[in-house]
Design a protein around this motif. Structure first.
Motif, PDB file in Angstrom:
ATOM      1  N   ARG A 241       2.550   1.611  -3.473  1.00  0.00           N
ATOM      2  CA  ARG A 241       1.583   2.091  -4.463  1.00  0.00           C
ATOM      3  C   ARG A 241       1.263   3.561  -4.263  1.00  0.00           C
ATOM      4  NH1 ARG A 241      -2.494  -3.127  -4.340  1.00  0.00           N
ATOM      5  NH2 ARG A 241      -1.258  -4.473  -5.705  1.00  0.00           N
ATOM      6  N   ARG A 242       1.174   3.982  -3.017  1.00  0.00           N
ATOM      7  CA  ARG A 242       0.913   5.398  -2.733  1.00  0.00           C
ATOM      8  C   ARG A 242       2.035   6.262  -3.306  1.00  0.00           C
ATOM      9  NH1 ARG A 242       2.520   9.148   0.226  1.00  0.00           N
ATOM     10  NH2 ARG A 242       3.903   7.963   1.570  1.00  0.00           N
ATOM     11  N   ARG A 243       3.275   5.808  -3.144  1.00  0.00           N
ATOM     12  CA  ARG A 243       4.428   6.598  -3.614  1.00  0.00           C
ATOM     13  C   ARG A 243       4.507   6.691  -5.132  1.00  0.00           C
ATOM     14  NH1 ARG A 243       9.711   5.516   0.138  1.00  0.00           N
ATOM     15  NH2 ARG A 243       8.682   5.612   2.166  1.00  0.00           N
TER      16      ARG A 243
ATOM     17  N   GLU B 254       0.835  -1.211   0.000  1.00  0.00           N
ATOM     18  CA  GLU B 254       0.000   0.000   0.000  1.00  0.00           C
ATOM     19  C   GLU B 254       0.868   1.258   0.000  1.00  0.00           C
ATOM     20  OE1 GLU B 254      -3.134   0.200  -0.619  1.00  0.00           O
ATOM     21  OE2 GLU B 254      -3.674  -1.902  -0.387  1.00  0.00           O
ATOM     22  N   GLU B 255       1.928   1.265   0.809  1.00  0.00           N
ATOM     23  CA  GLU B 255       2.842   2.414   0.844  1.00  0.00           C
ATOM     24  C   GLU B 255       3.559   2.577  -0.487  1.00  0.00           C
ATOM     25  OE1 GLU B 255       5.152   5.705   1.976  1.00  0.00           O
ATOM     26  OE2 GLU B 255       3.260   4.901   2.742  1.00  0.00           O
TER      27      GLU B 255
ATOM     28  N   ARG C  93      -5.687  -2.964  -6.156  1.00  0.00           N
ATOM     29  CA  ARG C  93      -5.332  -1.541  -6.132  1.00  0.00           C
ATOM     30  C   ARG C  93      -6.603  -0.712  -5.977  1.00  0.00           C
ATOM     31  NH1 ARG C  93      -2.071  -2.420 -11.466  1.00  0.00           N
ATOM     32  NH2 ARG C  93      -0.060  -3.114 -10.649  1.00  0.00           N
ATOM     33  N   LYS C  94      -6.410   0.584  -5.754  1.00  0.00           N
ATOM     34  CA  LYS C  94      -7.540   1.513  -5.722  1.00  0.00           C
ATOM     35  C   LYS C  94      -8.353   1.334  -6.990  1.00  0.00           C
ATOM     36  CE  LYS C  94      -5.720   5.533  -3.297  1.00  0.00           C
ATOM     37  NZ  LYS C  94      -5.367   6.956  -3.493  1.00  0.00           N
TER      38      LYS C  94
ATOM     39  N   GLU D 137       1.915   6.380  -7.271  1.00  0.00           N
ATOM     40  CA  GLU D 137       0.646   6.786  -7.876  1.00  0.00           C
ATOM     41  C   GLU D 137       0.832   8.031  -8.740  1.00  0.00           C
ATOM     42  OE1 GLU D 137      -3.969   7.646  -6.547  1.00  0.00           O
ATOM     43  OE2 GLU D 137      -2.443   7.398  -5.024  1.00  0.00           O
TER      44      GLU D 137
END
Length: 113
Positions: free
Chosen positions: A21-23, A18-19, A92-93, A25
């Motif tokens: 993927r956040r970075r 999750e971290e 993913r989102k 995005e």
């Protein structure tokens, strides 16, 4: 010969996804590659299970697990039998199933002509 990843090491990728993927995005392919390598360097220096692993190997594994966990379907044999049980386990989102923007050497080597 490359040292296989253990179940415990594979689980770390699931825990940090999750971290990661956040970075990445919204990043371009070049920026995704750079950010992935930075994140891999952080993991090698902070996760004892990764001590001794190469930063490049961890970076490629991040991309592999991003695709694997999202359930990205590939038109060639890409996923290893030893990790297929993770397939689609962490969508993913918005359930995005596009492949990670950085096409790694790992992906190229497994692609069938």
């Amino acid at each position: 010969m490359a040292v296989k990843y253990t179940t415990e090491q594979n689980n770390v990728f699931m825990e940090v996804m999750e971290e990661y993927r956040r970075r990445i995005e919204g990043a371009t392919p070049e920026e995704t590659k750079r950010l992935t390598k930075v994140f891999a360097k952080e993991l090698v220096s902070t996760v004892p299970l990764f001590y001794g692993r190469s930063e490049n190997g961890i970076a490629e594994r991040l991309v592999y697990f991003d695709n694997l966990l999202a359930g990205v379907a590939f038109p060639f044999e890409y996923y290893l039998k030893s990790t297929f049980n993770y397939f689609g386990k962490l969508p993913r989102k918005n359930d995005d199933k596009y492949q990670n923007k950085w096409k790694t050497q790992h992906e190229s080597r497994r692609e069938r002509p």
